[in-house]
Design an enzyme around this catalytic site. Structure first.
Site, PDB file in Angstrom:
ATOM      1  N   GLY A  56      -6.182  -0.589  16.201  1.00 33.78           N
ATOM      2  CA  GLY A  56      -7.117  -0.050  15.019  1.00 33.78           C
ATOM      3  C   GLY A  56      -6.391  -0.030  13.791  1.00 33.78           C
ATOM      4  O   GLY A  56      -7.254   0.455  13.065  1.00 33.78           O
ATOM      5  N   SER A  66      -0.886   6.034  -0.546  1.00 36.66           N
ATOM      6  CA  SER A  66       0.235   5.238  -0.821  1.00 36.66           C
ATOM      7  C   SER A  66      -0.016   4.235  -1.681  1.00 36.66           C
ATOM      8  O   SER A  66      -1.042   3.634  -1.730  1.00 36.66           O
ATOM      9  CB  SER A  66       0.449   4.635   0.522  1.00 36.66           C
ATOM     10  OG  SER A  66       1.829   3.876   0.451  1.00 36.66           O
ATOM     11  N   HIS A  83       7.064   2.777  -5.903  1.00 41.16           N
ATOM     12  CA  HIS A  83       6.162   3.290  -4.562  1.00 41.16           C
ATOM     13  C   HIS A  83       6.215   4.750  -4.511  1.00 41.16           C
ATOM     14  O   HIS A  83       7.148   5.279  -4.970  1.00 41.16           O
ATOM     15  CB  HIS A  83       7.137   2.629  -3.502  1.00 41.16           C
ATOM     16  CG  HIS A  83       6.737   3.335  -2.156  1.00 41.16           C
ATOM     17  ND1 HIS A  83       7.683   4.203  -1.588  1.00 41.16           N
ATOM     18  CD2 HIS A  83       5.545   3.138  -1.433  1.00 41.16           C
ATOM     19  CE1 HIS A  83       7.129   4.844  -0.428  1.00 41.16           C
ATOM     20  NE2 HIS A  83       5.747   4.254  -0.294  1.00 41.16           N
TER      21      HIS A  83
END
Length: 448
Positions: free
Chosen positions: A406, A239, A253
């Protein structure tokens, strides 16, 4: 912007098309928001809201690269790009069985397996050693999880090095691990000469789905059969979000990801997702057409409906509902793609990943030395505010990542610009370039 989470030109149709030389080459990423409903025998694909490369510019700003009116991509090779005007009518996905499930494909990709090379040698070109141990990757080199991890690592390295060549700066490479399983590699360049903030992240995570994640998937139609309440999964992706300093260079993006779940009987559910989209501050018709045409060419190698369908999906997904405008001028976006078969979908995703340099770097080079006014910089800051609004209010991957134990918050928030601005009751004056930009965002158009 899809996050690192637990799991993820057409100047009025020109009468004569311009033939130009084009280069080819060119927060974790695997986000849960993409995992929409997929059924065992019936699947819906519904649109979700929310060498040298050169071409002749139509504008009047002074060029700084190559000869006047041209821009160059440099070392990424040669190819041919035909920038033509005609707008294509987008297809609409049916509300029943998707055409992606048809046995026949209008355009078949080659069945000859591409040579993917020696894993250890390929790893030498990466920004970091892969998340998964190289010996493990070698042992299971034919597994889709290995092939996808190698692809996302290569995509990260190719894009980072292309950006470093333009900016002159270097990326900070930051490895992180997740105690529940896996980890990632965040590559971030901040306060560069060209890029105010540039991030290209990889994540490879695994473990058991949390009950919240499993419940979310089931509520959206997934049939998940766990064993003893456990659903082992692996998720991976690359990403990137690039925020340039110059308001005439657009923000870009992209995100490409793979998700796999092992059920109680040992069978695996799998799917791919991703896309690439452009967020300019000012409209440049040639830039828009180049960007979309590069993506369309990649899609057309695999199916003639991919580009129109995924372009529409992109416009609908990257939509700031409370503002009544899209985040940018779109690109392509797809989710939950699992047909016609794993091999073909992987090759489609690979074709898309290979466009990230050639669809964006020529635009960057074209505008490198464009001058800009304080007012134009202020408008960029306002538009960045809209970018932030979408990411924090609507992007399901960001929201899920922020709420998931996490997950790495720094990598998730990498998608946000270094600076932004919110002005009370801001509205551009009619007839200005800013008003022209806003009109496009409120009424998405076809660019090729």
């Amino acid at each position: 912007m899809t996050s690192v989470a637990l799991c993820t030109i057409n100047s009025s149709a020109r009468s004569i098309a311009r033939l130009c030389q084009v280069s080819r080459s060119a927060h974790g990423t695997a986000d849960f928001h993409s995992f929409v409903a997929r059924y065992s025998t019936l699947r819906k694909c519904a649109f979700l809201p929310g060498g040298k490369w050169s071409f002749i510019r139509a504008g009047t700003r002074q060029m700084s690269q190559s000869s006047p009116g041209r821009i160059s991509l440099g070392r990424y090779g040669k190819g041919v790009f035909l920038a033509a005007g005609a707008a294509a009518v987008t297809g609409v996905l049916a509300a029943g069985v998707s055409h992606f499930q048809r046995a026949e494909m209008a355009t078949k990709i080659s069945k000859v397996e591409e040579e993917e090379g020696n894993i250890r040698e390929r790893c030498k070109s990466f920004m970091s050693v892969p998340v998964t141990d190289i010996k493990v990757l070698e042992q299971r080199k034919d597994a889709m999880s290995t092939r996808m991890e190698m692809l996302i690592m290569e995509t990260q390295a190719e894009f980072c090095r292309a950006l470093e060549e333009v900016d002159g700066g270097s990326f900070r490479v930051d490895r992180w691990s997740r105690k529940e399983g896996g980890g990632g590699i965040s590559c971030v360049m901040q306060d560069g000469k060209v890029f105010e903030k540039a991030g290209v992240n990889v994540s490879v995570v695994f473990g058991n789905l949390t009950e919240e994640a499993a419940r979310q998937m089931r509520s959206r139609g997934k049939v998940l059969k766990g064993k003893d309440g456990k659903l082992p999964f692996c998720a991976m992706g690359v990403s990137s979000v690039i925020h340039p300093k110059n308001p005439h260079i657009p923000t870009v993006h992209f995100n490409y990801r793979y998700f796999e779940i092992e059920e109680a009987d040992g069978t695996k559910q799998w799917w791919f997702g991703g896309g690439t989209d452009l967020t300019p501050v000012y409209i440049d018709l040639e830039d828009a057409a180049h960007f979309h045409k590069t993506l369309k060419e990649a899609c057309d190698k695999h199916h003639p409906k991919y580009y129109p369908d995924f372009k529409k999906w992109c416009d609908n997904y990257f939509y700031v509902r409370h503002r009544g405008e899209t985040r940018g001028i779109g690109g392509i976006f797809f989710d939950d793609l699992d047909s016609p078969n794993q091999e073909e979908v992987f090759h489609f995703v690979k074709s898309c990943a290979k466009t990230v340099v050639p669809c964006y770097l020529p635009i960057v080079n074209k505008h490198l030395n464009d001058s800009f006014t304080p007012e134009e910089k202020d408008w960029q800051q306002v538009r960045r505010g809209r970018y932030v609004e979408f990411n924090l209010v609507y992007d399901r991957g960001v929201k899920f990542g922020l709420a998931t134990p996490g997950s790495r918050i720094e990598s998730i928030l990498m998608s946000l610009p270094l600076t932004a601005r919110w002005e009370y009751m801001h509205e551009p004056t009619k007839g200005t370039k800013e008003a022209e930009m806003l009109e496009v965002l409120r009424n998405p158009k076809e660019w090729i």
